[in-house]
Design a protein around this motif. Structure first.
Motif, short mmCIF file in Angstrom:
data_model
loop_
_atom_site.label_atom_id
_atom_site.label_comp_id
_atom_site.label_asym_id
_atom_site.label_seq_id
_atom_site.Cartn_x
_atom_site.Cartn_y
_atom_site.Cartn_z
N GLU A 34 0.81 -1.23 0.00
CA GLU A 34 0.00 0.00 0.00
C GLU A 34 0.84 1.27 0.00
O GLU A 34 0.57 2.20 -0.77
CB GLU A 34 -0.98 -0.01 1.17
N ALA A 35 1.86 1.34 0.85
CA ALA A 35 2.69 2.56 0.92
C ALA A 35 3.46 2.77 -0.38
O ALA A 35 3.57 3.90 -0.86
CB ALA A 35 3.65 2.47 2.11
N GLU A 36 3.96 1.68 -0.97
CA GLU A 36 4.70 1.80 -2.23
C GLU A 36 3.78 2.22 -3.38
O GLU A 36 4.19 3.01 -4.23
CB GLU A 36 5.40 0.49 -2.57
N GLN A 38 1.09 4.03 -3.06
CA GLN A 38 0.79 5.44 -2.85
C GLN A 38 1.96 6.31 -3.28
O GLN A 38 1.77 7.36 -3.90
CB GLN A 38 0.42 5.73 -1.38
N ARG A 41 1.76 6.59 -6.96
CA ARG A 41 0.70 7.54 -7.33
C ARG A 41 1.15 8.99 -7.14
O ARG A 41 0.75 9.87 -7.89
CB ARG A 41 -0.55 7.28 -6.49
N ASP A 42 1.97 9.19 -6.12
CA ASP A 42 2.46 10.54 -5.82
C ASP A 42 3.62 10.95 -6.72
O ASP A 42 4.17 12.04 -6.55
CB ASP A 42 2.90 10.63 -4.35
#
Length: 171
Positions: A34-36, A38, A41-42
């Protein structure tokens, strides 16, 4: 028999010649990613040349030991967001570490593996079925106790009908 924890990790530690995977879904929803995702996406990108993880370290070590890691990814265009993430975040560094990643693009052709579910094949003798929900969430990993011959045939078809990742992304 379902595989988890130490039994699952042992599959990757103890194989003798080859660990190989067939990937068929447009996305996999893995909480640890999930963090990767995101960050992707950023707009945060990685340098594939310097990226290291426990996975790339293991693949690199196993390659030096003469053991192979490979996979074929079945896909259609346009690529899903997850596939774009996977291509940039995982596949490039994994190829540099020594994993043989191939792409079977079935956008403009019949899928020769239609209906075949994701699986891992270890040493062409042990099959682990990867069970996912419709959204790509992993349900379980199941040790297949039947004849591995159909999965060896699926691997042959997948490899024969696909192209190396680097060729796919450069073309």
């Amino acid at each position: 028999m379902l595989l988890d924890g130490d039994a699952w990790r042992a599959m990757f530690r103890d194989f003798h010649t080859e660990a190989w995977r067939l990937e068929t879904l447009p996305q996999y929803l893995m909480p640890q990613e999930e963090a990767e995702i995101q960050a992707f996406r950023d707009g945060k990108r990685i340098d594939p040349q310097s990226y290291r993880s426990s996975y790339t370290d293991r693949v690199n070590r196993q390659r030096a030991e003469g053991r192979a890691n490979g996979r074929v990814r079945v896909l259609t265009r346009p690529l899903s967001e997850y596939l774009r993430f996977e291509f940039s975040r995982y596949y490039e560094p994994h190829v540099l570490a020594g994993e043989e990643i191939r792409i079977l693009d079935v956008t403009d052709r019949e899928n020769p593996l239609v209906g075949v579910q994701d699986f891992w094949l270890f040493d062409r003798s042990t099959v682990v079925l990867m069970n996912y929900g419709p959204d790509g969430r992993q349900i379980s990993r199941e040790l297949y106790e039947g004849d591995p011959a159909p999965f060896i045939a699926y691997q042959h078809i997948a490899v024969t009908e696909s192209v190396p990742f680097s060729e796919y992304v450069s073309g």
